[in-house]
Design a protein around this motif. Sequence first.
Motif, mmCIF file in Angstrom:
data_model
loop_
_atom_site.group_PDB
_atom_site.id
_atom_site.type_symbol
_atom_site.label_atom_id
_atom_site.label_comp_id
_atom_site.label_asym_id
_atom_site.label_seq_id
_atom_site.Cartn_x
_atom_site.Cartn_y
_atom_site.Cartn_z
ATOM 1 N N ALA A 1 -55.320 -12.231 13.766
ATOM 2 C CA ALA A 1 -55.623 -13.587 13.313
ATOM 3 C C ALA A 1 -57.120 -13.778 13.084
ATOM 4 O O ALA A 1 -57.527 -14.548 12.212
ATOM 5 N N VAL A 2 -57.945 -13.074 13.862
ATOM 6 C CA VAL A 2 -59.396 -13.151 13.673
ATOM 7 C C VAL A 2 -59.786 -12.573 12.311
ATOM 8 O O VAL A 2 -60.646 -13.111 11.601
ATOM 9 N N LEU A 3 -59.120 -11.482 11.921
ATOM 10 C CA LEU A 3 -59.409 -10.854 10.635
ATOM 11 C C LEU A 3 -58.649 -11.495 9.478
ATOM 12 O O LEU A 3 -58.995 -11.272 8.311
ATOM 13 N N GLY A 4 -57.618 -12.265 9.795
ATOM 14 C CA GLY A 4 -56.749 -12.821 8.766
ATOM 15 C C GLY A 4 -57.447 -13.598 7.665
ATOM 16 O O GLY A 4 -57.168 -13.370 6.476
ATOM 17 N N PRO A 5 -58.342 -14.539 7.978
ATOM 18 C CA PRO A 5 -59.003 -15.297 6.907
ATOM 19 C C PRO A 5 -59.777 -14.408 5.935
ATOM 20 O O PRO A 5 -59.781 -14.664 4.723
ATOM 21 N N ALA A 6 -60.429 -13.375 6.444
ATOM 22 C CA ALA A 6 -61.165 -12.472 5.554
ATOM 23 C C ALA A 6 -60.211 -11.681 4.671
ATOM 24 O O ALA A 6 -60.477 -11.470 3.480
ATOM 25 N N VAL A 7 -59.087 -11.244 5.245
ATOM 26 C CA VAL A 7 -58.096 -10.512 4.450
ATOM 27 C C VAL A 7 -57.537 -11.399 3.338
ATOM 28 O O VAL A 7 -57.298 -10.946 2.215
ATOM 29 N N ALA A 8 -57.347 -12.686 3.642
ATOM 30 C CA ALA A 8 -56.765 -13.611 2.671
ATOM 31 C C ALA A 8 -57.702 -13.939 1.521
ATOM 32 O O ALA A 8 -57.248 -14.305 0.433
ATOM 33 N N LEU B 1 -52.526 -15.945 11.062
ATOM 34 C CA LEU B 1 -52.998 -17.176 11.703
ATOM 35 C C LEU B 1 -51.831 -17.988 12.253
ATOM 36 O O LEU B 1 -51.885 -18.500 13.378
ATOM 37 N N LEU B 2 -50.766 -18.101 11.476
ATOM 38 C CA LEU B 2 -49.590 -18.831 11.954
ATOM 39 C C LEU B 2 -48.954 -18.125 13.141
ATOM 40 O O LEU B 2 -48.462 -18.776 14.080
ATOM 41 N N ALA B 3 -48.938 -16.796 13.105
ATOM 42 C CA ALA B 3 -48.351 -16.036 14.206
ATOM 43 C C ALA B 3 -49.110 -16.299 15.508
ATOM 44 O O ALA B 3 -48.500 -16.539 16.566
ATOM 45 N N ALA B 4 -50.434 -16.262 15.427
ATOM 46 C CA ALA B 4 -51.234 -16.523 16.628
ATOM 47 C C ALA B 4 -51.063 -17.966 17.093
ATOM 48 O O ALA B 4 -50.947 -18.230 18.295
#
Length: 332
Positions: free
Chosen positions: A169-176, A76-79
């Motif tokens: 970044a779209v998948l990031g929250p689910a991975v976290a 998310l930060l990268a995006a």
Amino acid sequence: MSGSDAGRDGVRGARPGREALTGAHGRRRGRGEQPMVPDAEFSSYYGTPVLNKPTWKPLDIAGYLYLGGLAGASSLLAAGGQLTGRPGLAAPAKLGAAGAISLSLAALVHDLGRPARFLNMLRVFKPTSPMSVGSWLLAGYAPLTLAAAATEVAGRYRLLGSAATVASAVLGPAVATYTAVLLSDTAVPSWHEGYRELPFVFAGSAATAASGLALAAAPPAQAGPARRLAVLGAALELGAFRAMKRRMGLAAEPFGQGGPRVLMRAAELLTAGGAVLAVSRGGDRRLAVVAGAALLTGSAALRFGVFQAGVASAEDPRYTVVPQREGLARDH
């Protein structure tokens, strides 16, 4: 009675029914009669736990929980850094996400014993299984982060790298956060009873870890989003964890005992202190590194503390049986 008959009776005794949990004489007392024998204090059957404790390797799985959160929030930060023209923030976040998810997968495979076991989990897709959904999620997310990091290092194929960064970044929250759902889906009391708040705890923890990495690696002039994320993540992590403990009742007790108590206390102090340092003097490079280290360490302490508390709750029959008794008492 033969030995086999005794064994069958023992197995039946190991699974207390409604009368066993509430006391065989509970209804008679309501009519004024006294029990012939006092109620037994439940411990376990022949000293064995009611639940089998998790057989996961502590270092591997707690590390897997931590690194997955770090990776997902770093994407998310990268995006965000890429879309707002902050290459000094985007680059370390991309590399951090790729490195963290690679190590997370390595820890998971090491716990499984063979890489083939992870691949076997991809043979089917079960939407009702957090493990199945998580396996497919990692299988899609990891290549995206690696592509984003590779194009960043090579300095070529920028369009491909940008697309991979946004997609990760779209998948990031689910991975976290999916690992919180995975833990809550077990019968382990201190994980299962926290099912409502634990995803928010893990989301906050992931945010503080990612912001900590960015603060330590990015130029202070471009680290503004990381500083803001550190404050938001710390507030979410600490607030959700306190709310979870209040609601869980007895199942929250392992968080305040032994090793988990030390780890959770360290997590609170490091996370809160790191967030304060992150915004106190934004242009101070040395202070940013200290704040980043505190946030990274605090997030790790929380994940390891949650893991250890769950194992402790599975080992003590009281955390399984007492809530059952209380539930049956409420039903009557």
